[in-house]
Design a protein around this motif. Structure first.
Motif, mmCIF file in Angstrom:
data_model
loop_
_atom_site.group_PDB
_atom_site.id
_atom_site.type_symbol
_atom_site.label_atom_id
_atom_site.label_comp_id
_atom_site.label_asym_id
_atom_site.label_seq_id
_atom_site.Cartn_x
_atom_site.Cartn_y
_atom_site.Cartn_z
ATOM 1 N N PRO A 1 12.337 12.576 11.546
ATOM 2 C CA PRO A 1 12.889 12.646 10.196
ATOM 3 C C PRO A 1 11.822 12.538 9.103
ATOM 4 N N ILE A 2 10.634 12.035 9.448
ATOM 5 C CA ILE A 2 9.519 11.980 8.501
ATOM 6 C C ILE A 2 8.253 12.438 9.215
ATOM 7 N N ARG A 3 7.289 12.859 8.447
ATOM 8 C CA ARG A 3 6.015 13.329 8.994
ATOM 9 C C ARG A 3 4.893 12.411 8.524
ATOM 10 N N PRO A 4 3.942 12.151 9.402
ATOM 11 C CA PRO A 4 2.806 11.317 9.008
ATOM 12 C C PRO A 4 1.712 12.146 8.344
ATOM 13 N N ILE A 5 0.734 11.438 7.819
ATOM 14 C CA ILE A 5 -0.506 12.076 7.413
ATOM 15 C C ILE A 5 -1.564 11.595 8.397
ATOM 16 N N ARG A 6 -2.635 12.315 8.488
ATOM 17 C CA ARG A 6 -3.720 11.914 9.393
ATOM 18 C C ARG A 6 -4.949 11.580 8.566
ATOM 19 N N ILE A 7 -5.508 10.421 8.848
ATOM 20 C CA ILE A 7 -6.720 9.980 8.174
ATOM 21 C C ILE A 7 -7.752 9.704 9.257
ATOM 22 N N PRO B 1 0.839 -1.205 0.000
ATOM 23 C CA PRO B 1 0.000 0.000 0.000
ATOM 24 C C PRO B 1 0.873 1.253 0.000
ATOM 25 N N GLU B 2 0.259 2.378 -0.292
ATOM 26 C CA GLU B 2 0.988 3.642 -0.309
ATOM 27 C C GLU B 2 1.220 4.190 1.088
ATOM 28 N N ILE B 3 0.415 3.751 2.052
ATOM 29 C CA ILE B 3 0.571 4.192 3.435
ATOM 30 C C ILE B 3 0.488 2.991 4.367
ATOM 31 N N LEU B 4 1.079 3.151 5.546
ATOM 32 C CA LEU B 4 1.032 2.098 6.562
ATOM 33 C C LEU B 4 0.614 2.709 7.895
ATOM 34 N N PRO B 5 -0.067 1.922 8.731
ATOM 35 C CA PRO B 5 -0.372 2.411 10.076
ATOM 36 C C PRO B 5 0.901 2.473 10.914
ATOM 37 N N THR B 6 0.824 3.151 12.021
ATOM 38 C CA THR B 6 1.983 3.390 12.870
ATOM 39 C C THR B 6 2.678 2.102 13.302
ATOM 40 N N ASP B 7 1.930 1.111 13.722
ATOM 41 C CA ASP B 7 2.543 -0.135 14.193
ATOM 42 C C ASP B 7 3.388 -0.797 13.114
ATOM 43 N N GLU B 8 2.881 -0.849 11.893
ATOM 44 C CA GLU B 8 3.618 -1.483 10.796
ATOM 45 C C GLU B 8 4.819 -0.642 10.379
ATOM 46 N N ALA B 9 4.639 0.669 10.327
ATOM 47 C CA ALA B 9 5.752 1.553 9.965
ATOM 48 C C ALA B 9 6.869 1.452 10.990
ATOM 49 N N ALA B 10 6.506 1.408 12.260
ATOM 50 C CA ALA B 10 7.509 1.303 13.319
ATOM 51 C C ALA B 10 8.280 -0.008 13.206
ATOM 52 N N ALA B 11 7.590 -1.088 12.917
ATOM 53 C CA ALA B 11 8.261 -2.385 12.782
ATOM 54 C C ALA B 11 9.268 -2.358 11.638
ATOM 55 N N TRP C 1 1.593 6.542 7.631
ATOM 56 C CA TRP C 1 2.947 6.886 7.193
ATOM 57 C C TRP C 1 3.114 6.502 5.731
ATOM 58 N N ARG C 2 3.622 7.436 4.928
ATOM 59 C CA ARG C 2 3.811 7.179 3.496
ATOM 60 C C ARG C 2 4.970 6.190 3.300
ATOM 61 N N VAL C 3 4.704 5.171 2.511
ATOM 62 C CA VAL C 3 5.725 4.160 2.227
ATOM 63 C C VAL C 3 6.934 4.807 1.564
ATOM 64 N N LYS C 4 6.710 5.762 0.674
ATOM 65 C CA LYS C 4 7.849 6.412 -0.002
ATOM 66 C C LYS C 4 8.735 7.154 1.005
ATOM 67 N N ASP C 5 8.141 7.738 2.053
ATOM 68 C CA ASP C 5 8.942 8.405 3.087
ATOM 69 C C ASP C 5 9.731 7.392 3.906
ATOM 70 N N LEU C 6 9.100 6.252 4.211
ATOM 71 C CA LEU C 6 9.789 5.186 4.945
ATOM 72 C C LEU C 6 10.961 4.649 4.124
ATOM 73 N N GLN C 7 10.734 4.459 2.823
ATOM 74 C CA GLN C 7 11.803 3.976 1.940
ATOM 75 C C GLN C 7 12.975 4.945 1.933
ATOM 76 N N ALA C 8 12.683 6.227 1.791
ATOM 77 C CA ALA C 8 13.739 7.237 1.762
ATOM 78 C C ALA C 8 14.527 7.246 3.061
ATOM 79 N N LEU C 9 13.834 7.116 4.176
ATOM 80 C CA LEU C 9 14.517 7.098 5.477
ATOM 81 C C LEU C 9 15.420 5.881 5.600
#
Length: 70
Positions: free
Chosen positions: A43-49, A14-24, A55-63
């Motif tokens: 170092p990255i900012r989330p979006i709120r839904i 997916p293009e975004i992940l919830p906090t628990d998955e992004a943290a893992a 958390w954007r997957v592209k931001d996680l990848q860049a980090l």
């Protein structure tokens, strides 16, 4: 150059992940990501839904790529 296999490179993510998955994926505790969001100092900012963090997957990848370089 050190290459690390990342689950973020898998097709069909997916293009975004919830906090628990992004943290893992970042090997951090979910509370760390929540703190980044609250204090706006990470170092990255989330979006709120609907009031929830995502958390954007592209931001996680860049980090992760930046982390491999240091």
């Amino acid at each position: 150059m050190h290459m690390v296999h990342s689950p973020l490179r898998s097709p069909g993510l997916p293009e975004i992940l919830p906090t628990d998955e992004a943290a893992a994926l970042l090997n951090r505790k979910p509370q760390t990501l929540r703190k980044w969001a609250c204090l706006e100092n990470g170092p990255i900012r989330p979006i709120r839904i609907n009031g929830r963090l995502a958390w954007r997957v592209k931001d996680l990848q860049a980090l992760l790529v930046e982390g491999d370089r240091s």
